[in-house]
Write an enzyme that holds these catalytic residues in place. Structure first.
Site, PDB file in Angstrom:
ATOM      1  N   HIS A  82      -4.215   0.740   7.705  1.00  0.00           N
ATOM      2  CA  HIS A  82      -2.878   1.338   7.779  1.00  0.00           C
ATOM      3  C   HIS A  82      -2.787   2.548   6.841  1.00  0.00           C
ATOM      4  CE1 HIS A  82       1.696   0.983   7.930  1.00  0.00           C
ATOM      5  NE2 HIS A  82       1.495   1.790   6.910  1.00  0.00           N
ATOM      6  N   GLU A  83      -3.274   2.372   5.615  1.00  0.00           N
ATOM      7  CA  GLU A  83      -3.200   3.462   4.632  1.00  0.00           C
ATOM      8  C   GLU A  83      -4.145   4.605   4.996  1.00  0.00           C
ATOM      9  OE1 GLU A  83      -0.746   3.445   2.679  1.00  0.00           O
ATOM     10  OE2 GLU A  83      -0.282   1.354   3.120  1.00  0.00           O
TER      11      GLU A  83
ATOM     12  N   GLY B 177       0.835  -1.187   0.000  1.00  0.00           N
ATOM     13  CA  GLY B 177       0.000   0.000   0.000  1.00  0.00           C
ATOM     14  C   GLY B 177       0.873   1.241   0.000  1.00  0.00           C
TER      15      GLY B 177
ATOM     16  N   GLN C 154       2.659  10.031   1.510  1.00  0.00           N
ATOM     17  CA  GLN C 154       3.993   9.410   1.555  1.00  0.00           C
ATOM     18  C   GLN C 154       4.880   9.818   0.378  1.00  0.00           C
ATOM     19  OE1 GLN C 154       2.221   5.271   2.337  1.00  0.00           O
ATOM     20  NE2 GLN C 154       4.213   5.154   3.319  1.00  0.00           N
TER      21      GLN C 154
ATOM     22  N   CYS D 181       6.245  -0.182   6.978  1.00  0.00           N
ATOM     23  CA  CYS D 181       5.797   1.000   6.239  1.00  0.00           C
ATOM     24  C   CYS D 181       6.943   1.508   5.374  1.00  0.00           C
ATOM     25  CB  CYS D 181       5.367   2.079   7.236  1.00  0.00           C
ATOM     26  SG  CYS D 181       4.760   3.584   6.468  1.00  0.00           S
ATOM     27  N   LEU D 182       6.637   1.839   4.119  1.00  0.00           N
ATOM     28  CA  LEU D 182       7.695   2.326   3.226  1.00  0.00           C
ATOM     29  C   LEU D 182       8.324   3.620   3.745  1.00  0.00           C
ATOM     30  CD1 LEU D 182       6.205   1.657  -0.349  1.00  0.00           C
ATOM     31  CD2 LEU D 182       7.942   0.336   0.862  1.00  0.00           C
TER      32      LEU D 182
ATOM     33  N   HIS E 102      -2.631   7.007   7.305  1.00  0.00           N
ATOM     34  CA  HIS E 102      -1.705   7.969   6.694  1.00  0.00           C
ATOM     35  C   HIS E 102      -2.425   9.269   6.322  1.00  0.00           C
ATOM     36  CE1 HIS E 102       2.175   6.075   6.413  1.00  0.00           C
ATOM     37  NE2 HIS E 102       1.686   4.964   5.893  1.00  0.00           N
TER      38      HIS E 102
HETATM   39 ZN    ZN Z   1       2.661   3.189   5.819  1.00  0.00          ZN
END
Ligand code: ZN
Length: 163
Positions: free
Chosen positions: A128-129, A43, A48, A86-87, A132
């Site tokens: 999770h997304e 995701g 991000q 997480c990226l 963000h």
């Molecule tokens: Zn993340």
């Protein structure tokens, strides 16, 4: 398009609602998906990559989903534990408790309204997304003890000393 890391204030902002479904948005969504697959993510949310708008893409193994202006209508009371990463927080993985099932509403890239009940991994990634877009990161859910263990690693990421 570059992924930004923990310490960048954009990740802590509440993202803005998307008003216009146009070609520009479509292009952006395609780029976002490309970056997600390139960086081996499941995701990726617009904030991000420094765009503070309410959009994310995810692929929980069942194909690409582009999610715009999402809402979580209902959260199942039953919470389950799953390891997350997480990226924007590279190299950090930790168990997080979240509802196993969520009922969601969002718009796809064509502006069509979608209404779904997600369970398991898809529910996990969606939540999770979604966080963000609210400026929330998965490390916010960790216990003080766990955070203490990760502190030096997290500080390194904040200072840009990674990879
Ligand atoms: Zn993340």
């Amino acid at each position: 398009m570059k992924v930004i890391y923990l310490g960048n204030p954009i990740l802590r902002k509440k993202a803005k609602k998307i008003e216009k479904f146009d070609e520009k948005l479509k292009k952006f969504a395609e780029e976002l998906a490309k970056v997600m697959y390139r960086d081996d993510g499941v995701g990726l949310a617009a904030p991000q990559v420094s765009e503070s708008i309410r959009m994310f893409v995810f692929d929980a193994g069942e194909g690409l989903n582009t999610v715009i202006n999402p809402e979580i209508l209902k959260r199942n009371e039953k919470k389950v534990k799953m390891e997350e990463g997480c990226l924007s927080i590279p190299g950090i993985y930790a168990d997080v408790f979240r509802p196993e099932e969520v009922e969601v509403k969002y718009f796809d890239i064509t502006g069509k309204e979608c209404h779904k009940v997600l369970t398991g991994y898809a529910a996990r990634v969606f939540q999770h997304e979604f966080d963000h877009l609210e400026g929330i990161l998965f490390i916010d859910y960790l216990s003080t003890a766990k955070k203490a263990v990760l502190r030096s690693k997290l500080n390194k990421i904040k200072k840009g000393e990674i990879l």
